[in-house]
Design a protein around this motif. Structure first.
Motif, PDB file in Angstrom:
ATOM      1  N   LYS A 188      14.598  -6.307  34.918  1.00  0.00           N
ATOM      2  CA  LYS A 188      14.541  -6.158  36.395  1.00  0.00           C
ATOM      3  C   LYS A 188      14.700  -6.984  37.567  1.00  0.00           C
ATOM      4  O   LYS A 188      16.256  -7.642  37.471  1.00  0.00           O
ATOM      5  N   SER A 234      10.683   1.155  27.737  1.00  0.00           N
ATOM      6  CA  SER A 234      10.437   2.537  27.582  1.00  0.00           C
ATOM      7  C   SER A 234       9.630   3.269  27.095  1.00  0.00           C
ATOM      8  O   SER A 234       9.397   4.398  26.823  1.00  0.00           O
ATOM      9  N   SER A 243       7.382   3.123  31.338  1.00  0.00           N
ATOM     10  CA  SER A 243       6.686   1.908  32.542  1.00  0.00           C
ATOM     11  C   SER A 243       7.824   1.854  33.280  1.00  0.00           C
ATOM     12  O   SER A 243       8.448   1.239  32.758  1.00  0.00           O
ATOM     13  N   GLN A 244       7.143   2.044  34.657  1.00  0.00           N
ATOM     14  CA  GLN A 244       9.046   1.659  35.972  1.00  0.00           C
ATOM     15  C   GLN A 244       7.246   0.099  36.455  1.00  0.00           C
ATOM     16  O   GLN A 244       6.516   0.468  36.496  1.00  0.00           O
ATOM     17  N   SER A 298      10.735  -3.066  33.488  1.00  0.00           N
ATOM     18  CA  SER A 298      10.262  -1.674  32.960  1.00  0.00           C
ATOM     19  C   SER A 298      10.552  -1.612  31.644  1.00  0.00           C
ATOM     20  O   SER A 298      10.942  -2.483  30.350  1.00  0.00           O
TER      21      SER A 298
END
Length: 183
Positions: free
Chosen positions: A118, A140, A158-159, A138
């Motif tokens: 990001k 997958s 997760s983010q 993030s």
């Protein structure tokens, strides 16, 4: 990860705490239902540009490249470039390599396992030739298909994960010294 070490490219090195990331630890779930591969294609890494300089922008490119290489290694099983870009002292890098080897030795197939960047922010030098690069990403999750057709979820998606990559620039190239989980 896949810099989701796949699934999150998290790791440690020098006092970091454990967190999400590819590991060779026990699976968190086993299922027989099919799981579709990730819809986001894994970028094919490119060779790092020749003649790089020790700059903030170059360090940011190096981390983006490293993450793409790790993503690709989880997808293909080819660890040579991960090894070349990782300093021998990088414990997290060694875990990525070990995890990838174990997956392919067990004849498992990676269905999902990609880190998506990001934001990347590099600092000035923290020591001669050393820079820290913070990556917001993030993951997958790491999902494998076992040879019997069942699905194994190794790491959940997760983010908002944040890791710091400590890089060293020597002989005209960057290497990852350590990966530290920040969030």
């Amino acid at each position: 990860m896949v810099l989701a070490l796949v699934g999150g490219l998290s790791g440690c090195g020098g006092g970091s705490t454990a967190g999400a990331g590819a590991s060779t630890g026990p699976a968190t779930a086993v299922a027989s239902a099919p799981v579709a591969p990730s819809a986001t294609p894994t970028p094919t890494p490119t060779v790092a540009p020749a003649g790089e300089k020790n700059t903030v922008a170059s360090a940011e490119r190096a981390v983006r490249h490293y993450i793409a290489v790790v993503n690709n290694a989880y997808k293909t099983g080819d660890i040579d470039e991960v090894r070349a870009l990782s300093a021998s002292s990088c414990k997290t890098c060694a875990r990525y390599i070990s995890s990838i080897r174990a997956i392919y030795a067990a004849e498992e197939t990676v269905l999902r396992g990609t880190t998506t960047i990001k934001k990347v922010i590099a600092s000035g030098e923290t020591a001669p030739g050393v820079r820290q690069v913070v990556v917001d990403y993030s993951a997958s999750g790491l999902v494998l298909r076992k040879p019997d057709g069942s699905v194994k979820i190794v790491e959940p998606a997760s983010q908002g994960d944040v890791n710091r990559y400590d890089l060293i620039f020597r002989d005209g190239a960057w290497q990852v010294l350590r990966v530290v989980i920040l969030k």
